[in-house]
Write a protein that holds these residues in place. Structure first.
Motif, short mmCIF file in Angstrom:
data_model
loop_
_atom_site.label_atom_id
_atom_site.label_comp_id
_atom_site.label_asym_id
_atom_site.label_seq_id
_atom_site.Cartn_x
_atom_site.Cartn_y
_atom_site.Cartn_z
N TYR A 9 0.83 -1.21 0.00
CA TYR A 9 0.00 0.00 0.00
C TYR A 9 0.86 1.25 0.00
O TYR A 9 2.05 1.22 0.30
CB TYR A 9 -0.95 0.01 1.20
CG TYR A 9 -0.27 0.16 2.54
CD1 TYR A 9 -0.22 1.40 3.17
CD2 TYR A 9 0.31 -0.93 3.18
CE1 TYR A 9 0.39 1.55 4.41
CE2 TYR A 9 0.93 -0.80 4.42
CZ TYR A 9 0.95 0.44 5.03
OH TYR A 9 1.57 0.60 6.25
N TYR A 10 0.19 2.35 -0.35
CA TYR A 10 0.78 3.69 -0.28
C TYR A 10 -0.17 4.55 0.53
O TYR A 10 -1.39 4.43 0.40
CB TYR A 10 0.90 4.30 -1.68
CG TYR A 10 1.87 3.60 -2.59
CD1 TYR A 10 3.19 4.00 -2.66
CD2 TYR A 10 1.46 2.54 -3.38
CE1 TYR A 10 4.09 3.37 -3.51
CE2 TYR A 10 2.34 1.90 -4.23
CZ TYR A 10 3.65 2.31 -4.29
OH TYR A 10 4.53 1.68 -5.13
N VAL A 11 0.37 5.42 1.35
CA VAL A 11 -0.45 6.37 2.11
C VAL A 11 -0.33 7.72 1.42
O VAL A 11 0.77 8.21 1.16
CB VAL A 11 0.02 6.46 3.58
CG1 VAL A 11 -0.76 7.52 4.33
CG2 VAL A 11 -0.11 5.11 4.26
N ILE A 63 -3.97 3.47 -0.22
CA ILE A 63 -4.39 2.83 -1.46
C ILE A 63 -3.68 1.49 -1.46
O ILE A 63 -2.45 1.42 -1.50
CB ILE A 63 -4.04 3.68 -2.70
CG1 ILE A 63 -4.73 5.04 -2.59
CG2 ILE A 63 -4.46 2.96 -3.97
CD1 ILE A 63 -4.41 6.00 -3.73
N VAL A 64 -4.48 0.41 -1.35
CA VAL A 64 -3.95 -0.93 -1.13
C VAL A 64 -4.09 -1.76 -2.41
O VAL A 64 -5.11 -1.72 -3.08
CB VAL A 64 -4.72 -1.62 0.02
CG1 VAL A 64 -4.16 -3.00 0.30
CG2 VAL A 64 -4.67 -0.77 1.29
N PHE A 65 -3.03 -2.52 -2.71
CA PHE A 65 -2.97 -3.31 -3.94
C PHE A 65 -2.75 -4.79 -3.63
O PHE A 65 -2.09 -5.13 -2.64
CB PHE A 65 -1.79 -2.84 -4.81
CG PHE A 65 -1.92 -1.42 -5.27
CD1 PHE A 65 -2.54 -1.12 -6.46
CD2 PHE A 65 -1.40 -0.39 -4.51
CE1 PHE A 65 -2.66 0.18 -6.89
CE2 PHE A 65 -1.52 0.93 -4.92
CZ PHE A 65 -2.16 1.21 -6.12
N LEU A 78 3.70 5.97 -10.74
CA LEU A 78 2.63 6.89 -10.30
C LEU A 78 2.88 7.43 -8.89
O LEU A 78 2.63 8.59 -8.61
CB LEU A 78 1.28 6.19 -10.33
CG LEU A 78 0.63 5.98 -11.68
CD1 LEU A 78 -0.62 5.11 -11.55
CD2 LEU A 78 0.28 7.31 -12.32
N PHE A 79 3.38 6.56 -8.02
CA PHE A 79 3.56 6.94 -6.62
C PHE A 79 4.98 7.40 -6.30
O PHE A 79 5.25 7.86 -5.20
CB PHE A 79 3.17 5.78 -5.70
CG PHE A 79 1.69 5.55 -5.63
CD1 PHE A 79 0.91 6.19 -4.68
CD2 PHE A 79 1.07 4.71 -6.54
CE1 PHE A 79 -0.45 5.99 -4.62
CE2 PHE A 79 -0.30 4.49 -6.48
CZ PHE A 79 -1.06 5.13 -5.53
N GLY A 80 5.89 7.25 -7.23
CA GLY A 80 7.25 7.73 -7.02
C GLY A 80 8.11 6.85 -6.14
O GLY A 80 9.03 7.34 -5.49
N GLY A 81 7.83 5.56 -6.10
CA GLY A 81 8.67 4.65 -5.31
C GLY A 81 7.91 3.40 -4.93
O GLY A 81 6.79 3.17 -5.36
N ASP A 82 8.57 2.59 -4.09
CA ASP A 82 7.98 1.33 -3.65
C ASP A 82 6.95 1.58 -2.56
O ASP A 82 7.09 2.50 -1.75
CB ASP A 82 9.07 0.40 -3.11
CG ASP A 82 10.00 -0.08 -4.20
OD1 ASP A 82 9.51 -0.39 -5.31
OD2 ASP A 82 11.22 -0.14 -3.96
#
Length: 75
Positions: free
Chosen positions: A6-8, A45-47, A61-65
């Motif tokens: 995920y990304y926060v 946003i969880v994948f 899109l998110f600029g990293g891991d």
């Protein structure tokens, strides 16, 4: 859906990201959980696990891991 990483992001960024992910048919869910220690003005946003080609798009899109989704939250 399996939850892998995920990304926060802040809410104001989430709208554009959700639109972009939806346009590209990339699977995701939105999560606002105290267990992930997400601040009130942010959302995760969880994948699921993604094919490498798709993960590369998400990473750009998110600029990293992303962060690994904690296994203990699957219960």
């Amino acid at each position: 859906m399996e939850r892998s990483f995920y990304y926060v992001v802040i809410w104001s960024e989430a709208n554009a990201l959700v639109r972009e992910l939806s346009d590209r048919f990339i699977p995701f869910v939105l999560v606002q959980s105290k267990k992930l220690n997400i601040p009130p003005n942010q959302i995760a946003i969880v994948f699921p696990s993604l094919p490498v080609r798709v993960y590369i798009v998400v990473r750009e899109l998110f600029g990293g891991d992303g962060q690994a989704y904690p296994e203990r939250l699957f219960c």
